[in-house]
Design a protein around this motif. Structure first.
Motif, PDB file in Angstrom:
ATOM      1  N   TYR A  33       0.828  -1.203   0.000  1.00  0.00           N
ATOM      2  CA  TYR A  33       0.000   0.000   0.000  1.00  0.00           C
ATOM      3  C   TYR A  33       0.863   1.255   0.000  1.00  0.00           C
ATOM      4  O   TYR A  33       1.922   1.300   0.615  1.00  0.00           O
ATOM      5  N   LYS A  34       0.348   2.292  -0.678  1.00  0.00           N
ATOM      6  CA  LYS A  34       0.941   3.625  -0.645  1.00  0.00           C
ATOM      7  C   LYS A  34      -0.163   4.568  -0.196  1.00  0.00           C
ATOM      8  O   LYS A  34      -1.248   4.583  -0.783  1.00  0.00           O
ATOM      9  N   GLU A 109     -11.528   1.121  -0.017  1.00  0.00           N
ATOM     10  CA  GLU A 109     -12.528   2.149   0.240  1.00  0.00           C
ATOM     11  C   GLU A 109     -12.853   2.257   1.731  1.00  0.00           C
ATOM     12  O   GLU A 109     -12.919   3.360   2.283  1.00  0.00           O
ATOM     13  N   GLN A 110     -13.056   1.123   2.369  1.00  0.00           N
ATOM     14  CA  GLN A 110     -13.403   1.135   3.793  1.00  0.00           C
ATOM     15  C   GLN A 110     -12.190   1.455   4.669  1.00  0.00           C
ATOM     16  O   GLN A 110     -12.318   2.124   5.691  1.00  0.00           O
ATOM     17  N   MET A 111     -11.029   0.975   4.262  1.00  0.00           N
ATOM     18  CA  MET A 111      -9.811   1.277   5.020  1.00  0.00           C
ATOM     19  C   MET A 111      -9.534   2.776   5.021  1.00  0.00           C
ATOM     20  O   MET A 111      -9.167   3.344   6.053  1.00  0.00           O
ATOM     21  N   ILE A 112      -9.726   3.435   3.882  1.00  0.00           N
ATOM     22  CA  ILE A 112      -9.420   4.864   3.798  1.00  0.00           C
ATOM     23  C   ILE A 112     -10.382   5.689   4.664  1.00  0.00           C
ATOM     24  O   ILE A 112      -9.995   6.699   5.242  1.00  0.00           O
ATOM     25  N   ILE A 113     -11.625   5.237   4.790  1.00  0.00           N
ATOM     26  CA  ILE A 113     -12.571   5.908   5.688  1.00  0.00           C
ATOM     27  C   ILE A 113     -12.079   5.775   7.129  1.00  0.00           C
ATOM     28  O   ILE A 113     -12.061   6.743   7.893  1.00  0.00           O
ATOM     29  N   LEU A 134      -5.221   6.086  -1.068  1.00  0.00           N
ATOM     30  CA  LEU A 134      -4.692   4.784  -0.681  1.00  0.00           C
ATOM     31  C   LEU A 134      -4.565   3.937  -1.935  1.00  0.00           C
ATOM     32  O   LEU A 134      -5.558   3.519  -2.528  1.00  0.00           O
ATOM     33  N   GLN A 135      -3.314   3.723  -2.336  1.00  0.00           N
ATOM     34  CA  GLN A 135      -3.023   2.958  -3.539  1.00  0.00           C
ATOM     35  C   GLN A 135      -2.759   1.513  -3.149  1.00  0.00           C
ATOM     36  O   GLN A 135      -1.894   1.221  -2.331  1.00  0.00           O
ATOM     37  N   GLU A 136      -3.568   0.612  -3.736  1.00  0.00           N
ATOM     38  CA  GLU A 136      -3.485  -0.813  -3.426  1.00  0.00           C
ATOM     39  C   GLU A 136      -2.558  -1.544  -4.402  1.00  0.00           C
ATOM     40  O   GLU A 136      -1.811  -2.429  -4.010  1.00  0.00           O
ATOM     41  N   SER A 139      -2.134   0.361 -10.338  1.00  0.00           N
ATOM     42  CA  SER A 139      -3.187   0.997 -11.126  1.00  0.00           C
ATOM     43  C   SER A 139      -4.525   1.123 -10.396  1.00  0.00           C
ATOM     44  O   SER A 139      -5.518   1.508 -11.008  1.00  0.00           O
ATOM     45  N   SER A 140      -4.575   0.815  -9.103  1.00  0.00           N
ATOM     46  CA  SER A 140      -5.845   0.848  -8.372  1.00  0.00           C
ATOM     47  C   SER A 140      -5.688   1.582  -7.044  1.00  0.00           C
ATOM     48  O   SER A 140      -4.790   1.271  -6.263  1.00  0.00           O
ATOM     49  N   TYR A 141      -6.576   2.552  -6.814  1.00  0.00           N
ATOM     50  CA  TYR A 141      -6.518   3.306  -5.572  1.00  0.00           C
ATOM     51  C   TYR A 141      -7.887   3.863  -5.211  1.00  0.00           C
ATOM     52  O   TYR A 141      -8.771   3.970  -6.048  1.00  0.00           O
ATOM     53  N   ALA A 142      -8.024   4.221  -3.931  1.00  0.00           N
ATOM     54  CA  ALA A 142      -9.218   4.895  -3.418  1.00  0.00           C
ATOM     55  C   ALA A 142      -8.800   6.270  -2.948  1.00  0.00           C
ATOM     56  O   ALA A 142      -7.671   6.450  -2.461  1.00  0.00           O
ATOM     57  N   GLU A 143      -9.714   7.229  -3.088  1.00  0.00           N
ATOM     58  CA  GLU A 143      -9.450   8.586  -2.612  1.00  0.00           C
ATOM     59  C   GLU A 143     -10.563   9.038  -1.688  1.00  0.00           C
ATOM     60  O   GLU A 143     -11.734   8.721  -1.908  1.00  0.00           O
TER      61      GLU A 143
END
Length: 149
Positions: A33-34, A109-113, A134-136, A139-143
């Motif tokens: 993760y980043k 998504e839930q981790m970033i919340i 949060l970049q998983e 090429s995939s991340y949640a903001e």
């Protein structure tokens, strides 16, 4: 006075499984993760202040995020505590593994919340959490944006 946003980036390794999911992520697996943390505030203008010109000392922001997120989640396995993975979690813990049981499906998504709540409570007065990324995978991340919530 101008509002300024500053961002600090972090990385950590963690495993998880998505119980009930219809794809490969139902299996226990891990990610590098980043996490990018952006806060907003006014730079300190008091000339006698040791942090003159800073919104927040990057070291202070680092301390908050390391204590609340990185040190806890790095090399941990995250499971929803309300799934049958609890049996696996118990066994892993019995063998000395770092397991985190959460009240949610451990998606990005839930981790970033969860992360946003943990970080917001630790920020000094006058500093607001602006956004998280949060970049998983590459090429995939949640903001998460404060303005959306």
């Amino acid at each position: 006075m101008s509002k300024i946003r500053i961002t600090k980036q972090f990385s950590f390794e963690a495993g998880h499984a998505l119980y009930g999911y219809d794809g490969k992520c139902k299996n226990v697996h891990g990610h590098s993760y980043k996490l990018s943390v952006t806060v907003i505030g006014n730079p300190i203008s008091e000339t006698s202040h040791v942090k003159l010109g800073m919104v927040i000392d990057f070291g202070d922001l680092k301390k908050i995020v390391k204590e609340e997120i990185v040190d806890k989640f790095d090399h941990a396995t995250v499971f929803n505590k309300n799934t049958p993975h609890i049996e696996l979690a118990t066994e892993l813990e019995r063998h000395g593994h770092n397991v985190i049981l959460v009240d949610y499906q451990p998606t990005s998504e839930q981790m970033i919340i969860d992360f946003s709540e943990k970080i917001k409570t630790r920020l000094p007065e006058g500093i607001q959490l602006h956004s998280l990324k949060l970049q998983e995978t590459e090429s995939s991340y949640a903001e998460w944006y404060a303005s959306d919530n």
